[in-house]
Design a protein around this motif. Sequence first.
Motif, PDB file in Angstrom:
ATOM      1  N   VAL A 110      39.295  42.252  29.187  1.00 43.54           N
ATOM      2  CA  VAL A 110      40.374  42.494  30.594  1.00 43.54           C
ATOM      3  C   VAL A 110      41.935  41.760  29.955  1.00 43.54           C
ATOM      4  O   VAL A 110      41.600  41.080  28.654  1.00 43.54           O
ATOM      5  N   PRO A 111      42.863  42.075  30.585  1.00 44.06           N
ATOM      6  CA  PRO A 111      43.873  42.040  30.531  1.00 44.06           C
ATOM      7  C   PRO A 111      44.097  40.288  31.300  1.00 44.06           C
ATOM      8  O   PRO A 111      45.360  39.869  30.226  1.00 44.06           O
ATOM      9  N   ARG A 112      43.230  39.470  31.160  1.00 38.29           N
ATOM     10  CA  ARG A 112      43.262  38.151  32.218  1.00 38.29           C
ATOM     11  C   ARG A 112      41.937  37.860  32.395  1.00 38.29           C
ATOM     12  O   ARG A 112      41.202  38.438  32.639  1.00 38.29           O
ATOM     13  N   GLU A 113      42.640  36.236  32.601  1.00 37.26           N
ATOM     14  CA  GLU A 113      41.005  35.638  32.513  1.00 37.26           C
ATOM     15  C   GLU A 113      41.398  35.045  34.661  1.00 37.26           C
ATOM     16  O   GLU A 113      42.419  34.374  33.897  1.00 37.26           O
ATOM     17  N   LYS A 145      38.870  29.884  34.625  1.00 41.59           N
ATOM     18  CA  LYS A 145      39.742  30.336  36.266  1.00 41.59           C
ATOM     19  C   LYS A 145      38.439  30.851  36.643  1.00 41.59           C
ATOM     20  O   LYS A 145      38.409  32.004  36.483  1.00 41.59           O
ATOM     21  N   GLY A 146      38.162  30.517  37.960  1.00 43.38           N
ATOM     22  CA  GLY A 146      37.444  31.168  38.827  1.00 43.38           C
ATOM     23  C   GLY A 146      36.107  31.769  38.674  1.00 43.38           C
ATOM     24  O   GLY A 146      35.055  32.204  39.168  1.00 43.38           O
ATOM     25  N   LEU A 147      36.041  30.905  37.325  1.00 39.59           N
ATOM     26  CA  LEU A 147      34.327  31.064  36.569  1.00 39.59           C
ATOM     27  C   LEU A 147      32.808  30.660  37.275  1.00 39.59           C
ATOM     28  O   LEU A 147      32.337  31.128  38.105  1.00 39.59           O
ATOM     29  N   VAL A 148      33.691  29.025  37.945  1.00 44.29           N
ATOM     30  CA  VAL A 148      32.530  28.477  38.403  1.00 44.29           C
ATOM     31  C   VAL A 148      32.171  29.127  39.637  1.00 44.29           C
ATOM     32  O   VAL A 148      30.783  28.979  40.362  1.00 44.29           O
ATOM     33  N   GLU A 149      33.293  29.453  41.002  1.00 50.02           N
ATOM     34  CA  GLU A 149      33.137  30.433  42.070  1.00 50.02           C
ATOM     35  C   GLU A 149      31.809  31.454  42.285  1.00 50.02           C
ATOM     36  O   GLU A 149      31.111  32.065  42.637  1.00 50.02           O
ATOM     37  N   CYS A 150      32.512  31.817  40.705  1.00 47.25           N
ATOM     38  CA  CYS A 150      31.871  33.122  39.938  1.00 47.25           C
ATOM     39  C   CYS A 150      30.064  33.431  40.790  1.00 47.25           C
ATOM     40  O   CYS A 150      29.516  33.605  40.932  1.00 47.25           O
ATOM     41  N   VAL A 151      29.483  32.092  39.728  1.00 46.96           N
ATOM     42  CA  VAL A 151      28.680  31.870  39.511  1.00 46.96           C
ATOM     43  C   VAL A 151      27.455  31.539  40.614  1.00 46.96           C
ATOM     44  O   VAL A 151      27.043  32.242  41.253  1.00 46.96           O
TER      45      VAL A 151
END
Length: 450
Positions: A110-113, A145-151
């Motif tokens: 991906v271009p960014r995390e 970044k953003g992973l905890v919220e996604c899960v």
Amino acid sequence: MRAKQEALNLIVGDYKAQFQKLRDYAFELLRTNKGSTVKIETEKATPEGPSIFNGIYVCLDSLKKGMLESCRKVICVDGCFLKGPWNGQILVAVGRDANNQMYPFAWAVVPRENYDRWNWFLKLLIDDLNLSDGKGWTIISDQQKGLVECVKGLLKEAEHRLCARHVYANLRKRWKGNLYKKIFWAIAKSSTKNQFDNNMKEMRELSIDAHQFLLDKNPTKWCRFFFKRDAQCDSVDNNMAEVFNGALLEARYKPIITMLEDIRETIMVRIKIRRALGEKMQGKVCPRIQSKIQSLKETNGGWKAISNGVGRYSVKLGSDGYVVNVLQKHCECNRWNLTGIPCIHAVIALKEARVNPEDYVSDCYSVASYIKAYSYPIEPLNGMNMWLPSEGDVISPPEFKKKKRGKQQHKRRREEGETSSKYGSVTKFGRKVRCSKCGDYGHNKQTCKK
């Protein structure tokens, strides 16, 4: 300088050209590896603008089958930077095989995390493995970044563990010293409520603020005592995914298709080698588990077992003791329950019962499970000269970064006290030098002036 610049222009040109061949690559991958998932996403700045690369996801059917049929329901996810001329990221999903080794099964570029890209990656992962709301599954990650919220949003019923090493890295920014480190890891590896409470009490006596800091970090996410038992995994870190990312270091410098092919071919060869190793394995359980049990047999630590005659044992060392139920494969220390592998107390009890501890190991560590995980080969691909043209817009590359001046950083910067994955030793980075002659800090005996 002109020759160097021309060489760099050629390299960047190759990077950009491979983005235009991505759809052809995806078509070839799906043609040769039936049942696989390959998704490409693009975005447009304007309705009439070019289709700019926004991500490619790969989950090969053979790896999907191996993961679902023979690995535990534990997924380690992680991301790492690319090293080429654009600021991309690789996102990976890694399982654990029956020999407690990594089993990479899905990856994306991906271009960014950020939240959007993790959300896209996890949704595809959920579809591939039929995770639904995540019930019965365990996700292990860092605090990306953003992973905890996604899960939390997508896998509401999954157990989500956070890497304890990163929690400790945040702790030691304010509270340094070996005593803080020792107590923190004792907390993280506590497998009973008494151990957890006593270790937290010790931290509170050392520093009320550090104690509160750890409470704010939610120990249920990184302390063994709070982990679900059905995962058959007591890991407090995310090393599996990080080790796989480390194995991709050279690939991360290459153009996108070359990099994706390096990843696929590395795993293809890995499966071939692991399948051959599995066919040579002896016994019921895999070598790493055999070795662990043998070590416990040889070093019983002075523990003694007393039976009640119906499968329950009191295993004691001085005033310490745990009840072991060999029929239910349960020990009050919780280690057997957490891992599916008999703990030291269980091994002592099983030895007293004159039975083989390997017969009481969970089936997820069996040689049969190991062989099955690696029984699905990845199919090879033709070179670009044989690829069929695919439909769809031509993909334009994302914005390329400017090369920084000076020597570039290649290896990941290790945190202070972090264990080397290659040798397993603790680095000296961040330690204070102490003189063995006078005992003072800041110099050694060769520069000592006393």
